[in-house]
Write a protein that holds these residues in place. Structure first.
Motif, mmCIF file in Angstrom:
data_model
loop_
_atom_site.group_PDB
_atom_site.id
_atom_site.type_symbol
_atom_site.label_atom_id
_atom_site.label_comp_id
_atom_site.label_asym_id
_atom_site.label_seq_id
_atom_site.Cartn_x
_atom_site.Cartn_y
_atom_site.Cartn_z
ATOM 1 N N ASP A 73 -27.909 87.183 51.654
ATOM 2 C CA ASP A 73 -29.168 86.614 52.133
ATOM 3 C C ASP A 73 -30.347 87.158 51.336
ATOM 4 O O ASP A 73 -31.210 86.400 50.881
ATOM 5 N N ARG A 74 -30.386 88.457 51.155
ATOM 6 C CA ARG A 74 -31.493 89.081 50.412
ATOM 7 C C ARG A 74 -31.549 88.597 48.971
ATOM 8 O O ARG A 74 -32.617 88.565 48.363
ATOM 9 N N GLY A 75 -30.403 88.224 48.437
ATOM 10 C CA GLY A 75 -30.355 87.693 47.084
ATOM 11 C C GLY A 75 -30.774 86.221 47.004
ATOM 12 O O GLY A 75 -30.779 85.637 45.924
ATOM 13 N N GLY A 76 -31.101 85.645 48.160
ATOM 14 C CA GLY A 76 -31.575 84.267 48.197
ATOM 15 C C GLY A 76 -30.476 83.214 48.253
ATOM 16 O O GLY A 76 -30.752 82.019 48.115
ATOM 17 N N SER A 77 -29.248 83.636 48.487
ATOM 18 C CA SER A 77 -28.141 82.682 48.452
ATOM 19 C C SER A 77 -27.915 81.910 49.748
ATOM 20 O O SER A 77 -27.202 80.908 49.726
ATOM 21 N N LEU A 78 -28.496 82.352 50.862
ATOM 22 C CA LEU A 78 -28.337 81.597 52.113
ATOM 23 C C LEU A 78 -29.286 80.410 52.178
ATOM 24 O O LEU A 78 -28.961 79.383 52.761
ATOM 25 N N ALA A 79 -30.449 80.544 51.570
ATOM 26 C CA ALA A 79 -31.468 79.475 51.650
ATOM 27 C C ALA A 79 -30.942 78.125 51.171
ATOM 28 O O ALA A 79 -31.145 77.116 51.840
ATOM 29 N N PRO A 80 -30.224 78.053 50.044
ATOM 30 C CA PRO A 80 -29.706 76.749 49.620
ATOM 31 C C PRO A 80 -28.697 76.153 50.598
ATOM 32 O O PRO A 80 -28.593 74.935 50.730
ATOM 33 N N LEU A 81 -27.945 77.015 51.302
ATOM 34 C CA LEU A 81 -26.975 76.529 52.274
ATOM 35 C C LEU A 81 -27.679 75.867 53.442
ATOM 36 O O LEU A 81 -27.227 74.853 53.991
ATOM 37 N N ALA A 82 -28.801 76.446 53.855
ATOM 38 C CA ALA A 82 -29.581 75.872 54.963
ATOM 39 C C ALA A 82 -30.248 74.574 54.523
ATOM 40 O O ALA A 82 -30.271 73.596 55.276
ATOM 41 N N ALA A 83 -30.736 74.549 53.290
ATOM 42 C CA ALA A 83 -31.411 73.352 52.791
ATOM 43 C C ALA A 83 -30.457 72.174 52.662
ATOM 44 O O ALA A 83 -30.850 71.026 52.846
#
Length: 85
Positions: A73-83
């Protein structure tokens, strides 16, 4: 859309906070509770090589447990999954 699977057991505080993090980020996931499923636990070990909970798997790739999910998450990898949801 990515498929996120969270393998859990009970009682498990780390399982609870991992699911809360995914929910907070808006990432849909399937929960597989292996509390009373010894065969499922054996399959999880075969799949991930780990015997700890939770285990988070995204599109067939093992991310790891709660700490690894937080780093993901901190690496920004969860954001694309939510989008993509």
């Amino acid at each position: 859309m990515s498929q996120v699977t969270v393998y859990t057991t009970e009682p498990c505080g780390y399982c609870r906070v991992a699911k809360a993090l995914l929910n907070k980020r808006g990432v849909p996931f399937e929960e597989i509770n292996l509390a009373k499923d010894p065969e499922g636990r054996a399959e999880l070990v075969r799949l991930t090589g780990m015997m700890t909970f939770p285990q988070v798997v995204i599109d067939g790739e093992t991310i790891g447990g709660y700490q690894e999910l937080v780093a993901f998450d901190r690496g920004g990898s969860l954001a694309p999954l939510a989008a993509a949801a």
